[in-house]
Design an enzyme around this catalytic site. Sequence first.
Site, PDB file in Angstrom:
ATOM      1  N   SER A 189       0.841  -1.199   0.000  1.00  0.00           N
ATOM      2  CA  SER A 189       0.000   0.000   0.000  1.00  0.00           C
ATOM      3  C   SER A 189       0.881   1.255   0.000  1.00  0.00           C
ATOM      4  O   SER A 189       1.702   1.419  -0.912  1.00  0.00           O
ATOM      5  CB  SER A 189      -0.956  -0.031   1.196  1.00  0.00           C
ATOM      6  OG  SER A 189      -1.937   0.992   1.092  1.00  0.00           O
ATOM      7  N   ASP A 339      -9.798  -4.722  -5.089  1.00  0.00           N
ATOM      8  CA  ASP A 339      -9.244  -3.724  -4.166  1.00  0.00           C
ATOM      9  C   ASP A 339     -10.119  -2.473  -4.174  1.00  0.00           C
ATOM     10  O   ASP A 339     -10.342  -1.862  -5.219  1.00  0.00           O
ATOM     11  CB  ASP A 339      -7.812  -3.378  -4.590  1.00  0.00           C
ATOM     12  CG  ASP A 339      -7.054  -2.571  -3.548  1.00  0.00           C
ATOM     13  OD1 ASP A 339      -7.620  -1.586  -3.026  1.00  0.00           O
ATOM     14  OD2 ASP A 339      -5.896  -2.907  -3.256  1.00  0.00           O
ATOM     15  N   HIS A 371      -8.315  -4.722  -0.052  1.00  0.00           N
ATOM     16  CA  HIS A 371      -7.000  -4.090   0.043  1.00  0.00           C
ATOM     17  C   HIS A 371      -6.230  -4.535   1.282  1.00  0.00           C
ATOM     18  O   HIS A 371      -5.081  -4.986   1.183  1.00  0.00           O
ATOM     19  CB  HIS A 371      -7.166  -2.566   0.055  1.00  0.00           C
ATOM     20  CG  HIS A 371      -5.863  -1.821   0.085  1.00  0.00           C
ATOM     21  ND1 HIS A 371      -5.061  -1.710  -1.023  1.00  0.00           N
ATOM     22  CD2 HIS A 371      -5.225  -1.171   1.087  1.00  0.00           C
ATOM     23  CE1 HIS A 371      -3.982  -1.013  -0.710  1.00  0.00           C
ATOM     24  NE2 HIS A 371      -4.051  -0.673   0.561  1.00  0.00           N
TER      25      HIS A 371
END
Length: 449
Positions: A189, A339, A371
Amino acid sequence: MTSAKSASVSVPRRSNNPDTDPFYQPPAGFASQKPGSILRERSITASFFGLIPEPIETHQLLYRTTAVNGSAIASVTTIFKPWFPKTDRFISFQTAYDSSSTSCVPSYQYQLGNPQTDLIAQLEFLIIQIYLLMGYIVVSPDYEGPEAAFAPGRLAGMGVLDSMRAVANFKSTLGLNTTSPMIVGTGYSGGSIATGWAASLHPTYAPELNIKGWTQGGTPANLLGTLLNIDGTVFSGFGPDAIAGLSKSSTYGAQLGPIIDEYFTSEGKSAISYTESNCAISDLVNFFEKSVLSTDIQSLGDGLLQDPTIASILAENVMGVVKDETPTAPVFVYHASQDEIIPYSNASTLVDSWCSNGASVNFTTFASGGHITTEILGIVDVVEFVEAAFAGKTTSGCAHNTELSSALNPIALGAEIEPILIDLVTILTTLGKSDSNISKNISILKNVV
């Protein structure tokens, strides 16, 4: 019988915030030092949640790195050394601190006694334990630099690479037996912004580093695409957070400052200011389902993205566009097809670009999960790739595969790692399928706040 005195619990003393801690301030003349030079060093006591001491040797280095405009800045990296470390290698772990507040930097959050306002760092500290149990020295840089500039990829990439240089320069204290240790970089991320850009800049900025591989998941390779995906949602707080990061003096402040002054409303300026004093979860709560493209925030509305200065800055931060910025070490990229924060196309387009430019990329699509859950589901594949990269057993060229499972096997990495994987399974169960509980939990937090 245990006495009252011996049964008492001492409260660890809180250290200074980076803004007031002298350790974070570079000495006079530091700009003349080479990138990666060590400016200060110290030992700290690391901890879980600021309360439970981590019984391993931990060091912090203030090191010289580089701002977007090429000027010298200084940042801090934290080094965790296990009891019986491998002495010819280390892992650079880019945690997703996703904040433009200096109180949220990893080097501060890791210290015993400090307030734990970054919950993401605590989740990822569990993952760091896996590598420590496997005997790896683990390095965690404050890759956003001294101002905590969230989102600018080039700043983060140079911050990672200069942290690696600093650790190599610290070899005597760490007991490294080589001047050119093997390195694997990893991040998810927000951490994959730093990882992906470090992989991109490695061939031109720090080609001497002996990097064996990179792993990155949930990659925001295109800031504009990510912004449009999250704007007005439960994750919209990352919008003003990124604007704050992009407008720091070490990044694009000279260009963006006048635009913010002229077009942003008092509410918009307040939202940006809020992110400079709070961590990611608070930012999400504060800007819940709001839009940075609203005229309540700035007077240009949707036209903000057509401003030439903003368009140029966003274009400069698209990963994989410049051919000379193609990783030369093998890369493992993974992303959830569903996601809900970072569009899948961010990853697939990046992989296609890198592959067309000759990179070796293993791209795994996770068909189940969202995610946050995918960071946990992917940990076994990530660790296996790290091991293969250090052993020189990754395959060349590009490969694509899809992972259908939504389960994590607690013994997949061996009995020693099982307790940590069980903790991660518990987190996975709490989050729920496709991260369905995240929006509900943020809604609850919003109402409480």
